[in-house]
Design an enzyme around this catalytic site. Structure first.
Site, PDB file in Angstrom:
ATOM      1  N   ASN A 107       0.851  -1.192   0.000  1.00  0.00           N
ATOM      2  CA  ASN A 107       0.000   0.000   0.000  1.00  0.00           C
ATOM      3  C   ASN A 107       0.884   1.239   0.000  1.00  0.00           C
ATOM      4  O   ASN A 107       1.990   1.223   0.541  1.00  0.00           O
ATOM      5  CB  ASN A 107      -0.867   0.001   1.270  1.00  0.00           C
ATOM      6  CG  ASN A 107      -1.767   1.232   1.371  1.00  0.00           C
ATOM      7  OD1 ASN A 107      -2.447   1.590   0.409  1.00  0.00           O
ATOM      8  ND2 ASN A 107      -1.771   1.881   2.531  1.00  0.00           N
ATOM      9  N   HIS A 109       0.859   5.229   1.274  1.00  0.00           N
ATOM     10  CA  HIS A 109       0.153   6.126   2.193  1.00  0.00           C
ATOM     11  C   HIS A 109       0.826   7.500   2.154  1.00  0.00           C
ATOM     12  O   HIS A 109       2.060   7.587   2.170  1.00  0.00           O
ATOM     13  CB  HIS A 109       0.199   5.550   3.620  1.00  0.00           C
ATOM     14  CG  HIS A 109      -0.490   6.431   4.603  1.00  0.00           C
ATOM     15  ND1 HIS A 109      -1.866   6.487   4.710  1.00  0.00           N
ATOM     16  CD2 HIS A 109      -0.007   7.325   5.496  1.00  0.00           C
ATOM     17  CE1 HIS A 109      -2.189   7.372   5.638  1.00  0.00           C
ATOM     18  NE2 HIS A 109      -1.084   7.890   6.129  1.00  0.00           N
ATOM     19  N   SER A 136       4.895   6.818   2.115  1.00  0.00           N
ATOM     20  CA  SER A 136       5.442   5.534   2.547  1.00  0.00           C
ATOM     21  C   SER A 136       4.776   4.403   1.771  1.00  0.00           C
ATOM     22  O   SER A 136       3.565   4.443   1.537  1.00  0.00           O
ATOM     23  CB  SER A 136       5.150   5.300   4.040  1.00  0.00           C
ATOM     24  OG  SER A 136       5.594   6.382   4.825  1.00  0.00           O
ATOM     25  N   ASP A 145      -2.661   1.255   7.980  1.00  0.00           N
ATOM     26  CA  ASP A 145      -1.393   1.956   7.719  1.00  0.00           C
ATOM     27  C   ASP A 145      -0.293   1.513   8.680  1.00  0.00           C
ATOM     28  O   ASP A 145       0.541   2.314   9.093  1.00  0.00           O
ATOM     29  CB  ASP A 145      -1.586   3.484   7.812  1.00  0.00           C
ATOM     30  CG  ASP A 145      -2.714   3.977   6.921  1.00  0.00           C
ATOM     31  OD1 ASP A 145      -2.878   3.418   5.822  1.00  0.00           O
ATOM     32  OD2 ASP A 145      -3.423   4.909   7.324  1.00  0.00           O
TER      33      ASP A 145
HETATM   34  C1  GAR Z   1      -2.826   8.975  -2.710  1.00  0.00           C
HETATM   35  O1  GAR Z   1      -2.304  10.165  -2.180  1.00  0.00           O
HETATM   36  C2  GAR Z   1      -2.599   7.821  -1.770  1.00  0.00           C
HETATM   37  O2  GAR Z   1      -1.368   7.889  -1.122  1.00  0.00           O
HETATM   38  C3  GAR Z   1      -3.739   7.998  -0.812  1.00  0.00           C
HETATM   39  O3  GAR Z   1      -4.842   8.351  -1.602  1.00  0.00           O
HETATM   40  C4  GAR Z   1      -4.358   9.031  -2.767  1.00  0.00           C
HETATM   41  C5  GAR Z   1      -4.906   8.319  -3.972  1.00  0.00           C
HETATM   42  O4  GAR Z   1      -4.613   9.069  -5.127  1.00  0.00           O
HETATM   43  N1  GAR Z   1      -3.984   6.806  -0.065  1.00  0.00           N
HETATM   44  C6  GAR Z   1      -4.455   6.802   1.185  1.00  0.00           C
HETATM   45  O5  GAR Z   1      -4.727   7.817   1.792  1.00  0.00           O
HETATM   46  C7  GAR Z   1      -4.595   5.425   1.797  1.00  0.00           C
HETATM   47  N2  GAR Z   1      -4.759   5.523   3.224  1.00  0.00           N
HETATM   48  P1  GAR Z   1      -4.671   8.350  -6.557  1.00  0.00           P
HETATM   49  O6  GAR Z   1      -6.040   7.680  -6.653  1.00  0.00           O
HETATM   50  O7  GAR Z   1      -4.550   9.475  -7.534  1.00  0.00           O
HETATM   51  O8  GAR Z   1      -3.543   7.375  -6.636  1.00  0.00           O
END
Ligand code: GAR
Length: 210
Positions: A107, A109, A136, A145
């Site tokens: 994943n 984060h 991360s 997370d």
């Molecule tokens: C990203 O910033 C990712 O790191 C975050 O959501 C966004 C998705 O953007 N993930 C989380 O917060 C998970 N806990 P994307 O759909 O454009 O890749």
């Protein structure tokens, strides 16, 4: 090549970064399918544009979380993935689901874990006035997370930042970090041990530009 399935809930820009990386002939992974828990996830179109198969498995079409996860699991199995990448998948996964993929599900984060787990990381970073932020990539375990870290990238928090400008700077780092972290796992250079720690082998030299 390792077969990689990607799970998303929204925009899919990290999915896009993984797809782009996987186009290079020396990249060890191919993206074989995308599963979204939301029909309106923009990342579905992105995947379709690259002729990658997509599946929507919505929570509301299933009685409970276990049934939803069973449906996702069934879809994933049809893709025969070696690994699963969560890329903006915004649902906590159960221990049962996670244990099926232990060591092969990762994943990304948007924070320097273990700081700032959960949602709204950029706003909370600003509230705490920390000067460094980042992203991360970690193995997925049951806690949110919380899994063992594979790779991180830091970005500065600048005096004029708001949540959007900070999010954009972090996102740019995410798009570099996620493909490189996936490569490490796919090439067997990092793996989770039975005791849940991470083992590195032939770790690439730090070059200051994760
Ligand atoms: C990203 O910033 C990712 O790191 C975050 O959501 C966004 C998705 O953007 N993930 C989380 O917060 C998970 N806990 P994307 O759909 O454009 O890749």
């Amino acid at each position: 090549h390792k077969r990689v399935a990607v799970m998303i809930s929204g925009r899919g820009s990290n999915l896009g970064a993984l797809i782009s990386a996987s186009m290079a002939s020396d990249y060890p992974c191919r993206i074989v399918g995308v599963v979204s828990d939301r029909l309106d996830a923009a990342g579905l179109q992105l995947a379709a544009d690259y002729d990658i198969e997509t599946h929507v498995v919505e929570r509301k079409d299933h009685a409970d979380r276990a049934a939803h996860e069973d449906a996702i699991q069934a879809v994933l199995e049809t893709m025969r993935p070696d690994m699963v990448c969560l890329a903006g998948y915004m649902r906590l996964l159960s221990g049962d689901f996670v244990s099926r993929w232990m060591g092969s599900m990762i994943n990304i984060h948007p924070s320097l874990l273990p700081s700032f787990t959960g949602l709204d990381t950029h706003q909370r970073v600003l509230s705490h006035q920390v000067r460094l932020h980042g992203c991360s990539v970690h193995f997925v375990t049951e806690g949110m997370d919380e899994g063992p870290l594979i790779a991180q990238a830091a970005v500065p928090v600048l005096p004029d930042d708001d949540a959007d400008s900070l999010a954009a700077r972090v996102l740019k780092a995410e798009h570099k970090l996620y493909p490189s972290a996936l490569r490490l796992v796919a090439e067997g250079k990092v793996r989770i041990t039975d005791s849940g720690t991470v083992l590195f082998r032939d770790y690439p030299e730090a070059d200051g530009d994760a």
